[in-house]
Design a protein around this motif. Structure first.
Motif, PDB file in Angstrom:
ATOM      1  N   LYS A   1      17.036 -34.330 -80.759  1.00 20.58           N
ATOM      2  CA  LYS A   1      16.113 -35.225 -81.468  1.00 20.58           C
ATOM      3  C   LYS A   1      14.989 -34.536 -82.229  1.00 20.58           C
ATOM      4  O   LYS A   1      14.394 -35.151 -83.106  1.00 20.58           O
ATOM      5  CB  LYS A   1      15.492 -36.221 -80.485  1.00 20.58           C
TER       6      LYS A   1
ATOM      7  N   ARG B   1       7.944 -37.646 -77.070  1.00 21.77           N
ATOM      8  CA  ARG B   1       8.178 -39.090 -77.227  1.00 21.77           C
ATOM      9  C   ARG B   1       6.859 -39.825 -77.458  1.00 21.77           C
ATOM     10  O   ARG B   1       6.755 -40.684 -78.336  1.00 21.77           O
ATOM     11  CB  ARG B   1       8.844 -39.665 -75.977  1.00 21.77           C
ATOM     12  N   GLU B   2       5.858 -39.493 -76.645  1.00 22.11           N
ATOM     13  CA  GLU B   2       4.555 -40.156 -76.754  1.00 22.11           C
ATOM     14  C   GLU B   2       3.844 -39.800 -78.057  1.00 22.11           C
ATOM     15  O   GLU B   2       3.201 -40.652 -78.672  1.00 22.11           O
ATOM     16  CB  GLU B   2       3.674 -39.814 -75.549  1.00 22.11           C
TER      17      GLU B   2
ATOM     18  N   PRO C   1       3.179 -42.131 -85.677  1.00 24.72           N
ATOM     19  CA  PRO C   1       4.454 -42.343 -86.379  1.00 24.72           C
ATOM     20  C   PRO C   1       4.483 -41.779 -87.800  1.00 24.72           C
ATOM     21  O   PRO C   1       5.561 -41.612 -88.368  1.00 24.72           O
ATOM     22  CB  PRO C   1       4.612 -43.865 -86.380  1.00 24.72           C
TER      23      PRO C   1
ATOM     24  N   CYS D   1       5.268 -39.111 -80.880  1.00 21.58           N
ATOM     25  CA  CYS D   1       5.942 -39.874 -81.943  1.00 21.58           C
ATOM     26  C   CYS D   1       5.507 -41.335 -81.947  1.00 21.58           C
ATOM     27  O   CYS D   1       5.366 -41.930 -83.019  1.00 21.58           O
ATOM     28  CB  CYS D   1       7.460 -39.772 -81.782  1.00 21.58           C
ATOM     29  N   LYS D   2       5.274 -41.910 -80.773  1.00 26.89           N
ATOM     30  CA  LYS D   2       4.807 -43.297 -80.691  1.00 26.89           C
ATOM     31  C   LYS D   2       3.394 -43.433 -81.243  1.00 26.89           C
ATOM     32  O   LYS D   2       3.091 -44.371 -81.982  1.00 26.89           O
ATOM     33  CB  LYS D   2       4.806 -43.780 -79.238  1.00 26.89           C
ATOM     34  N   GLN D   3       2.529 -42.504 -80.867  1.00 25.28           N
ATOM     35  CA  GLN D   3       1.121 -42.619 -81.251  1.00 25.28           C
ATOM     36  C   GLN D   3       0.829 -42.131 -82.665  1.00 25.28           C
ATOM     37  O   GLN D   3      -0.179 -42.513 -83.249  1.00 25.28           O
ATOM     38  CB  GLN D   3       0.248 -41.885 -80.236  1.00 25.28           C
TER      39      GLN D   3
ATOM     40  N   ARG E   1       8.738 -35.842 -72.644  1.00 30.76           N
ATOM     41  CA  ARG E   1       7.827 -36.988 -72.497  1.00 30.76           C
ATOM     42  C   ARG E   1       6.684 -36.879 -73.508  1.00 30.76           C
ATOM     43  O   ARG E   1       6.308 -37.853 -74.156  1.00 30.76           O
ATOM     44  CB  ARG E   1       7.272 -37.043 -71.075  1.00 30.76           C
TER      45      ARG E   1
END
Length: 188
Positions: free
Chosen positions: A124, A89-90, A96, A92-94, A86
């Motif tokens: 990943k 993932r977060e 990039p 990578c979103k915040q 988690r």
């Protein structure tokens, strides 16, 4: 920018953490290494943890002055318990513009099947594995994003640090000077 994510309780941070992180940062091609303070590791008892804000303060104090190290309280804002998948993932979103590589010990690698969504994590994200005493590592050939590094084997534990401080032992050379001075933050 390549960022190594070094998650941990850092309960408290000690010279073993710092020496290992320094080696990985300098010898594994990282631009930065983030000490990701975990507020609640699902595989650890919360009652044994020093308050998360105190642990974060200690990490910040310990790494002060080394430009490649960053202290991160990113997981403090995520649901608990803290799951690495988690968090990544977060991140990578915040962020990039950054490539994140997970740093873990051989002991954690050998227990990956206990981690939430570990197969996704393995497929990943690049993973840097450092050695731990009595833990041999087998990496399937298909996982070219995972590498075992020849970092120095440093066997110092936060449990040893907390126990020794509780026993009023002078272990100042196992801790950065600033953390030795902050040992009153350890909770017993």
């Amino acid at each position: 920018m390549i960022v190594g994510i070094f998650p941990g309780s850092f309960n408290p941070i000690h010279i073993g953490h710092l020496a290992l992180a320094n080696w990985i940062c300098e010898f594994c091609g990282l631009d930065e290494l983030w000490f990701l303070v975990s507020p609640q590791n699902p595989l650890k008892e919360e009652a044994e943890l020093i308050n998360e804000n105190k642990r974060f303060r200690m990490v910040k104090a310990a790494i002060d002055g080394y430009p490649k190290f960053k202290a991160s309280d990113f997981e403090f804002r995520l649901p608990r318990p803290s799951y690495t998948i988690r968090t990544l993932r977060e991140l990578c979103k915040q962020f990039p513009d950054k490539t994140f590589q997970l740093i873990m010990g051989a002991d954690n690698w050998n227990n990956m099947s206990q981690w939430k969504n570990y197969e996704e994590l393995i497929h990943k994200f690049p993973i840097i594995i450092y050695p731990r005493k009595d833990h041999n590592v087998m990496i399937p050939e298909k996982h070219t994003n995972i590498k075992m590094v020849d970092a120095p084997l440093l066997e110092i534990s936060s449990t040893f640090i907390r126990r020794s401080v509780k026993e009023n032992r002078d272990i100042r050379f196992f801790l950065p000077e600033k953390i030795w001075e902050m040992r009153n933050l350890f909770e017993f």
